[in-house]
Design a protein around this motif. Sequence first.
Motif, PDB file in Angstrom:
ATOM      1  N   LYS A   1      -2.635  -4.608   2.307  1.00  0.00           N
ATOM      2  CA  LYS A   1      -2.000  -5.703   0.053  1.00  0.00           C
ATOM      3  C   LYS A   1      -0.713  -4.361   0.520  1.00  0.00           C
ATOM      4  O   LYS A   1       0.945  -5.249  -0.236  1.00  0.00           O
TER       5      LYS A   1
ATOM      6  N   TYR B   1       0.814  -7.595   4.633  1.00  0.00           N
ATOM      7  CA  TYR B   1       1.304  -8.652   3.970  1.00  0.00           C
ATOM      8  C   TYR B   1       3.403  -8.310   3.990  1.00  0.00           C
ATOM      9  O   TYR B   1       3.410  -9.277   4.417  1.00  0.00           O
TER      10      TYR B   1
ATOM     11  N   LYS C   1       4.758 -11.601   5.434  1.00  0.00           N
ATOM     12  CA  LYS C   1       5.561 -12.191   5.278  1.00  0.00           C
ATOM     13  C   LYS C   1       7.346 -12.060   5.229  1.00  0.00           C
ATOM     14  O   LYS C   1       8.049 -12.943   5.827  1.00  0.00           O
TER      15      LYS C   1
ATOM     16  N   THR D   1      -0.381 -15.413   8.222  1.00  0.00           N
ATOM     17  CA  THR D   1       0.654 -14.823   6.368  1.00  0.00           C
ATOM     18  C   THR D   1      -0.268 -16.002   5.399  1.00  0.00           C
ATOM     19  O   THR D   1      -0.362 -15.045   4.495  1.00  0.00           O
TER      20      THR D   1
ATOM     21  N   SER E   1      -1.916 -14.288   2.891  1.00  0.00           N
ATOM     22  CA  SER E   1      -1.338 -14.056   1.240  1.00  0.00           C
ATOM     23  C   SER E   1      -2.786 -15.248   0.294  1.00  0.00           C
ATOM     24  O   SER E   1      -2.796 -14.948  -0.652  1.00  0.00           O
TER      25      SER E   1
ATOM     26  N   ASP F   1       1.710 -14.789  -4.041  1.00  0.00           N
ATOM     27  CA  ASP F   1       2.841 -16.207  -3.361  1.00  0.00           C
ATOM     28  C   ASP F   1       2.273 -17.526  -2.974  1.00  0.00           C
ATOM     29  O   ASP F   1       2.097 -17.931  -1.908  1.00  0.00           O
TER      30      ASP F   1
ATOM     31  N   ARG G   1       2.978 -19.975  -0.176  1.00  0.00           N
ATOM     32  CA  ARG G   1       2.267 -20.427   0.827  1.00  0.00           C
ATOM     33  C   ARG G   1       2.366 -21.949   1.013  1.00  0.00           C
ATOM     34  O   ARG G   1       2.131 -22.128   1.740  1.00  0.00           O
TER      35      ARG G   1
END
Length: 801
Positions: free
Chosen positions: A494, A498, A502, A560, A564, A570, A574
């Motif tokens: 988190k 990520y 991202k 990713t 997510s 997101d 996504r």
Amino acid sequence: MKKIKIILLTGLAFLLANQILAQSDHILWYKQAAKHFEETLVLGNGKMGASVFGGIKSDKIYLNDATLWSGEPVNANMNPEAYKNIPAIREALKNENYQLANELNKKLQGSFSESFAPLGTMSINFKHKKSVEKYYRELDISTAIAKVSYEISGVKYTREYFVSHPDKVMIIKLTASKKKALNFDIDFNSKLKFKTSVDKNVFAVNGYAPYHTEPSYRGMVKDAVVFDPNRGTRFTSLFEVKSTDGKITVKNDGLELQNASEAIIYVSIATSFSGFDKNPATEGLDHQAKASGQLLKALTKTYADLKTAHINDYQHFFNRVQLNLGKTSAPNLPADERLKRYDKGKEDKMLEVLYFQFGRYLLISSSRTKAVPANLQGIWNPHIRPPWSSNYTMNINLEENYWLAENTNLSEMHLPLIDFIGNLAKTGKITAKTFYDADGWTACHNSDIWAMSNPVGDFGKGDPVWANWNMGGAWLSTHLWEHYIFTQDIDFLKDKGYPLMKGATQFCLSWLVEDGKGHLITSPSTSPENVFITTDGYKGSTLYGGTADLSMIRECLQQTIKASEILGVDNEFRTGMQQALAKLYPYQIGKKGNLQEWYFDWEDVEPQHRHQSHLFGLYPGHQVTPDQTPNLANACRKTLEIKGDEATGWSIGWRINLWARLWDGNHAYKLYRQLLHAVEPDGVKIKMQKGGGTYPNLLDAHPPFQIDGNFSGAAAVAEMLLQSTDDKIILLPALPDAWANGSVKGLVARGGFVLDIEWEKGKLVSAIIYSKTNANTKVKYNKTVKEIALKEGESYRFTAN
Ligand code: FUC
């Protein structure tokens, strides 16, 4: 009666030969001192490195510090309008004008990386006059301690060396079996700028690294190594001797010890490096205070306490994995002779275990500094212009260094790379904008301690075949996911993983373009470091839609997306990732049955080239498997067959992992033996295509020395015994016939599992699967698949029945 006695004695001799004198799986020993660097015993605490020659008259020790590099913080905004060339390159590619595209691609280049710097050499010079007997030198990787011993006229001399992580110093203990027989002096030399001084009992060296060093492959260019007293990283190196009975004199050019029977040398090192974006001359750490603080603290401890703390710290990591490959009939030989014997095809299972564990030893010893991952030579480098700058080469080598981190239970050693990726994302955001007009961040072919992320080439002088590759962000982001999936550390995912993943994905999404036939591709693209031949006979490297780019982007997107979903964030982003993933130009199988490297089915200038980046989806990626995608797996196999088995060290290491993922244990094993091919220690001779193997000190030979082969070789052993995905564990997927009996304890599988596996006559006996969290997975052995659900701390015993 006599007969029985003889049988008993022979039996005893056999037992002795096998048990006591049998080859060791944790000791490398030699009958002579090192002459070349590639024969030295390398020690390290994850920051300070020492390469011990163990000489009799003079014992040279190369000293390194992971944070001592040439250079200063990089100006990422070095070519602010480079991106303006992209439309013209794309246009040329659309018109299939590859030559023009290649020329224009050179406009997307920036400066070269800086180099890892050699701190200096300490020498312990002895006053021995008579000839030496019973010389012995060893490195014990179960304790991370090196030893030297010998006798002169009946007096036994010993030396014991280690570099302590808890106490941040190098310790050398010397003894003589006769009073007053131990006499030596210590001096220091360096290719960097330095001054020596005396501070009470301490011999002090203060110096600084070049503020710029040109890569060695640029040859004799002007200002190849430039120093300025007001610029560059500073270092301090302090030496102090403690002795119970000798006389110590500290002078401006070194230390002297007279008439002792015992002495302990303390070496403390620090540099001013204080972060990739801090000027090491004006915003640096107080290296003098740091070095002297470390020294003073260590001096208050007894040798026994220092040694115990060192061993406990080291074994906390090292002892997590034990590998046993069954009985051996190999005789007890020095490591150099042992390698040569093995090279002739002889059996030596203990050497195979030793090489695996040596890889783990090297990672623990070289990768414990925040945001400073192990470089091309780990932390052991004597050259001021080392091969390929001893930098971070990201089109394979940096990532390869970390393939063993998670599965061989050294997850903490992965963290320096992970934090380094965080730095790269900062400079890489500017690189993405200025070179590629793209969102997010990316990194390119090379980097250094300053986290440079731009494409190299000195603004147009580099060959795009290596200089222009820009998929570093996509590839490196997979390390963040792997760290999460192995550890199940959701907070890491988190807070750190990520957001960086991202950013790497955002770059990929804005870099992809339509190919005009409904697919997304990269343009311009290159495939590390291969050259294609178009149907017109043009030989080049800039193209569109290279397979390697797309497979790295595919992996990055897939991971990713999963991240997510796990984090529940997101949604819209996504959807964008899913749409792009579905439109990526798919893998193609060429007319030879191979996995196509190029958008079109072109020939290669060098079909056996060491790079095989288009196989990324097989390993280290997770897109190709023999059971889920058999056609692609067969195409990868064909490519590997075309490439053959001869390559550089790192390439062989990669190929072992690739063959393991094809579940071909015997081919993987064949290449493991090849990786252990004995290479003569010859300095920095470079071979680009073949000749990879292992030096007498077990370091990997590209040649020259490059540590990635050590790390990938160790990773591959684990990969042969255990493979895993997010929801599956495969036991003994590539067990070679040569390892019919054995056991392994402590390998880690994705999903947060630790496994102990035992097998006999080539068949699984049992596997104990221990879970670090509450988790489900499937366990597969041959055709048997069992679903398991475990709570944190629970374990399950799997048998094939
Ligand atoms: C890449 C490879 C070379 C070498 C260098 C450090 O350029 O092609 O073989 O490993 O990195």
